[in-house]
Design an enzyme around this catalytic site. Structure first.
Site, mmCIF file in Angstrom:
data_model
loop_
_atom_site.group_PDB
_atom_site.id
_atom_site.type_symbol
_atom_site.label_atom_id
_atom_site.label_comp_id
_atom_site.label_asym_id
_atom_site.label_seq_id
_atom_site.Cartn_x
_atom_site.Cartn_y
_atom_site.Cartn_z
ATOM 1 N N LYS A 58 0.842 -1.214 0.000
ATOM 2 C CA LYS A 58 0.000 0.000 0.000
ATOM 3 C C LYS A 58 0.870 1.255 0.000
ATOM 4 C CE LYS A 58 -1.513 1.536 4.181
ATOM 5 N NZ LYS A 58 -1.178 2.953 4.424
ATOM 6 N N ASN A 59 1.911 1.249 0.829
ATOM 7 C CA ASN A 59 2.707 2.469 0.977
ATOM 8 C C ASN A 59 3.621 2.740 -0.216
ATOM 9 O OD1 ASN A 59 1.475 2.998 3.360
ATOM 10 N ND2 ASN A 59 3.247 2.564 4.670
ATOM 11 N N ARG A 88 -3.743 10.283 5.534
ATOM 12 C CA ARG A 88 -2.668 11.261 5.592
ATOM 13 C C ARG A 88 -1.836 11.283 4.304
ATOM 14 N NH1 ARG A 88 1.400 13.780 8.526
ATOM 15 N NH2 ARG A 88 3.404 13.187 7.664
ATOM 16 N N CYS A 90 -4.159 7.909 10.384
ATOM 17 C CA CYS A 90 -4.040 7.280 11.695
ATOM 18 C C CYS A 90 -3.802 8.338 12.767
ATOM 19 C CB CYS A 90 -2.852 6.317 11.709
ATOM 20 S SG CYS A 90 -3.172 4.758 10.900
ATOM 21 N N ARG A 130 1.811 14.335 13.568
ATOM 22 C CA ARG A 130 2.046 14.079 12.154
ATOM 23 C C ARG A 130 1.963 15.312 11.265
ATOM 24 N NH1 ARG A 130 0.038 8.153 10.573
ATOM 25 N NH2 ARG A 130 1.975 8.271 9.418
ATOM 26 N N PRO A 131 2.843 16.250 11.482
ATOM 27 C CA PRO A 131 2.841 17.458 10.644
ATOM 28 C C PRO A 131 3.396 17.178 9.252
ATOM 29 C CG PRO A 131 4.710 17.478 12.131
ATOM 30 C CD PRO A 131 3.941 16.230 12.450
ATOM 31 N N ILE A 132 3.220 18.151 8.331
ATOM 32 C CA ILE A 132 3.843 18.018 7.007
ATOM 33 C C ILE A 132 4.741 19.233 6.730
ATOM 34 C CG2 ILE A 132 2.106 16.488 5.983
ATOM 35 C CD1 ILE A 132 1.063 19.030 4.487
ATOM 36 N N ASP A 133 5.232 19.819 7.826
ATOM 37 C CA ASP A 133 6.057 21.023 7.679
ATOM 38 C C ASP A 133 7.282 20.800 6.789
ATOM 39 O OD1 ASP A 133 6.686 19.345 9.958
ATOM 40 O OD2 ASP A 133 8.297 20.753 10.414
ATOM 41 N N LEU A 134 7.831 19.589 6.815
ATOM 42 C CA LEU A 134 9.053 19.358 6.032
ATOM 43 C C LEU A 134 8.752 19.295 4.532
ATOM 44 C CD1 LEU A 134 10.747 16.771 8.418
ATOM 45 C CD2 LEU A 134 11.152 19.233 8.267
ATOM 46 N N ASP A 193 5.895 0.535 11.888
ATOM 47 C CA ASP A 193 4.649 -0.118 11.466
ATOM 48 C C ASP A 193 4.566 -1.582 11.907
ATOM 49 O OD1 ASP A 193 3.701 2.186 10.356
ATOM 50 O OD2 ASP A 193 4.016 1.600 8.270
ATOM 51 N N ILE A 237 9.738 6.721 16.425
ATOM 52 C CA ILE A 237 9.308 7.489 15.250
ATOM 53 C C ILE A 237 8.081 8.361 15.550
ATOM 54 C CG2 ILE A 237 8.666 7.344 12.795
ATOM 55 C CD1 ILE A 237 11.481 6.237 13.403
ATOM 56 N N ARG A 271 -8.052 -0.540 5.820
ATOM 57 C CA ARG A 271 -7.284 0.516 5.153
ATOM 58 C C ARG A 271 -6.004 -0.040 4.535
ATOM 59 N NH1 ARG A 271 -5.085 4.801 8.608
ATOM 60 N NH2 ARG A 271 -3.931 5.044 6.686
HETATM 61 C C1 UD1 Z 1 5.090 6.725 6.367
HETATM 62 C C2 UD1 Z 1 4.197 5.526 6.219
HETATM 63 C C3 UD1 Z 1 3.744 5.037 7.581
HETATM 64 C C4 UD1 Z 1 4.959 4.815 8.492
HETATM 65 C C5 UD1 Z 1 5.876 6.031 8.509
HETATM 66 C C6 UD1 Z 1 7.178 5.776 9.253
HETATM 67 C C7 UD1 Z 1 3.136 5.942 4.081
HETATM 68 C C8 UD1 Z 1 1.899 6.279 3.340
HETATM 69 N N1 UD1 Z 1 3.060 5.891 5.411
HETATM 70 O O1 UD1 Z 1 4.316 7.745 6.984
HETATM 71 O O2 UD1 Z 1 3.032 3.822 7.411
HETATM 72 O O3 UD1 Z 1 4.507 4.570 9.799
HETATM 73 O O4 UD1 Z 1 6.217 6.411 7.163
HETATM 74 O O5 UD1 Z 1 7.836 4.691 8.700
HETATM 75 O O6 UD1 Z 1 4.157 5.674 3.496
HETATM 76 N N2 UD1 Z 1 7.498 14.518 10.451
HETATM 77 C C9 UD1 Z 1 7.625 15.871 10.707
HETATM 78 N N3 UD1 Z 1 7.379 16.747 9.684
HETATM 79 C C10 UD1 Z 1 7.022 16.339 8.432
HETATM 80 C C11 UD1 Z 1 6.909 14.965 8.172
HETATM 81 C C12 UD1 Z 1 7.151 14.079 9.212
HETATM 82 O O7 UD1 Z 1 7.934 16.269 11.818
HETATM 83 O O8 UD1 Z 1 6.824 17.186 7.564
HETATM 84 C C13 UD1 Z 1 7.751 13.558 11.530
HETATM 85 C C14 UD1 Z 1 6.524 12.734 11.897
HETATM 86 O O9 UD1 Z 1 5.698 13.400 12.818
HETATM 87 C C15 UD1 Z 1 7.168 11.482 12.474
HETATM 88 C C16 UD1 Z 1 8.429 11.316 11.629
HETATM 89 O O10 UD1 Z 1 8.682 12.600 11.057
HETATM 90 O O11 UD1 Z 1 7.527 11.676 13.804
HETATM 91 C C17 UD1 Z 1 8.339 10.310 10.544
HETATM 92 O O12 UD1 Z 1 7.170 10.524 9.780
HETATM 93 P P1 UD1 Z 1 7.072 10.182 8.239
HETATM 94 O O13 UD1 Z 1 8.236 9.336 7.832
HETATM 95 O O14 UD1 Z 1 6.822 11.421 7.472
HETATM 96 O O15 UD1 Z 1 5.780 9.297 8.169
HETATM 97 P P2 UD1 Z 1 4.800 9.232 6.960
HETATM 98 O O16 UD1 Z 1 5.582 9.466 5.727
HETATM 99 O O17 UD1 Z 1 3.607 10.038 7.236
#
Ligand code: UD1
Length: 433
Positions: free
Chosen positions: A22-23, A96, A120, A125-129, A309, A331, A401
């Site tokens: 899926k991912n 997400r 989830c 779970r921000p997307i700031d990066l 995961d 994580i 899901r």
């Molecule tokens: C992906 C996977 C999810 C898995 C996770 C970690 C998908 C669709 N989902 O989620 O199943 O659990 O990787 O292996 O592929 N973070 C920030 N800012 C950002 C982005 C992330 O601070 O802009 C933080 C998150 O809060 C978290 C860490 O970075 O603590 C890792 O998150 P991330 O690798 O981005 O997870 P996802 O890509 O959402």
């Protein structure tokens, strides 16, 4: 709302087959935004997140067809016209991974409007990066009414150093960079196999990416991408879940259709607990657990470390291992929602911040439990497979899901598990076994 009825106590024996990841499928579907031509993806899993992404692309004007011949599920996506480059809240609130369309949309159309993601409930779970990277590439980001808007006439290559390793962040910016003008150098990238899978598709579409699977990715931007056909890699988390299912039930299970090279951390941890793990073929791993399992600490890390995961599923196993296992979640904050339910089944687990201490082995007794997120659900299924009696798992839509027909697959190797829409009063095991 569907529930699972699970009666524990049967060792799982036989061969179980994993689906496509899926991912990996989600970013690859988003990559179809980058071209006017057709993108064909094979080995698409039949799970709800894929359907959400299909609806998402269709709502933006893309054509998405899914074909299933019983052994292979393929999707054909054509985003020749993207009349409405908006990822609407109604569609994305449950997933997400919707943020994955941000990069490709702005790269292809110059404008992206994406609802802030849901998914989830594990931490903030921000997307700031993602946003910081796009800004570095020249996009102007604004945020209002729960939507993020990114605009750029044409993105420009940039030097991006991720403050923190992010999987979808790496994928999102990779998709932005392939159509940017000039070269993009990305450092501290996620090395997950799903990133490599996406880069494989993008290169087949004509992108120039080097270094995917390492911390440093270099992208030479191109003016346009063409269509391609690509096969999605096997789901390593589903495979890992099945390996634990084999071990926790004291079974003899062959997990077929997987990629053992993606399962290193999980296989070594299982061996540490005393299970026997053999790579039978390049696409099959066998797990056997005859004697008692023993405790082993685990700490979640980015790939190639032990996957977050798999943490919840591993914790179910730890309840059945002799001794004390420390489970550390590095994580995500707030990813111990399964603990409460495992404790209700008889587990001895104490949580202190990011560390859960599991004292095993405790016999588990069947109970009515609630699934709270995707992997927590998997952990409860595993616990129910060894619990004494019949458990009722509520809210299995979380499971749907990301796991394809898990009850059918598990039943095929001897598990007593059934999906019901309501629990019949005094249901007898024979009625659904
Ligand atoms: C992906 C996977 C999810 C898995 C996770 C970690 C998908 C669709 N989902 O989620 O199943 O659990 O990787 O292996 O592929 N973070 C920030 N800012 C950002 C982005 C992330 O601070 O802009 C933080 C998150 O809060 C978290 C860490 O970075 O603590 C890792 O998150 P991330 O690798 O981005 O997870 P996802 O890509 O959402």
């Amino acid at each position: 709302m569907d529930k699972f009825l699970v009666t524990g106590g049967t060792p799982l024996v036989g061969t179980i087959r994993v689906s496509g990841a899926k991912n990996a499928a989600l970013p690859c579907m988003a990559a179809a935004i980058l071209t006017e031509d057709e993108v064909i993806l094979e080995n698409i899993p039949h799970v709800r997140d894929i359907d959400t992404e299909r609806r998402l692309l269709a709502s933006m004007g893309g054509e998405v067809d899914i074909f299933d011949d019983g052994t292979n599920r393929t999707t054909r996506i054509c985003c020749a016209t993207l009349s409405d480059p908006v990822a609407k809240y109604e569609i994305v609130k449950t997933m997400r991974a919707s943020s994955l369309v941000l990069g490709p949309l702005v790269a292809r159309t110059g404008l992206a409007r994406v609802a802030m993601p849901g998914g989830c409930a594990i931490g903030g779970r921000p997307i700031d990066l993602h946003l910081k990277g796009l800004e570095k590439m020249g996009a102007v980001i604004t945020q209002e009414h729960g939507y993020i808007e990114a605009r750029a006439e044409r993105l420009l290559g940039a030097h991006i150093v991720f403050d923190k390793i992010t999987v979808t962040g790496t994928e999102d910016l990779l998709m932005a960079a392939v159509l940017a003008e000039g070269e993009t150098l990305m450092e501290n990238c996620a090395r997950e196999p799903e990133v490599v899978d996406l880069a494989g598709l993008l290169n087949a579409m004509g992108a120039k990416i080097e270094g995917a699977g390492t911390p440093t990715i270099r992208v030479r931007g191109v003016a346009r991408l063409k269509g391609a056909r690509h096969r999605i890699c096997p789901d390593r988390i589903e495979a890992g879940t099945f390996l634990i299912a084999g071990a926790i039930t004291g079974g003899d299970l062959t997990v077929a259709g997987c990629n053992p090279r993606h399962l290193g951390a999980v296989m070594s941890k299982l061996e540490e607990t005393g299970a026997r793990v053999d790579i039978l073929r390049p696409d099959a791993v066998r797990v056997q657990a005859e004697g008692a399992l023993k405790a082993a600490d685990v700490s979640t890390e980015e790939y190639p470390g032990f996957p977050t995961d798999m943490q919840a599923q591993y914790m179910a196993l730890a309840t059945q291992a002799d001794g004390v296992s420390m489970v550390k979640e590095n994580i995500f904050e707030n990813r111990f929602m399964h603990v409460q339910e495992l404790v209700r089944m008889g587990a001895n687990i104490k949580v202190d911040g990011r560390v859960a201490t599991v004292r095993g082995r405790t016999p588990l007794s069947a109970a009515s439990v609630m699934c709270s997120d995707l992997r927590a659900s998997a952990s409860l299924v595993l616990a129910a497979l060894v619990a004494d009696g019949q458990s009722v798992l509520d809210r299995v839509y979380h499971m749907d899901r990301g796991y394809e027909r898990i009850e059918e697959k598990l039943r095929g190797v001897g598990a007593k598990i059934a999906r019901v829409s309501h629990v019949p009063a005094g249901v007898a095991e024979e009625a659904y076994a």
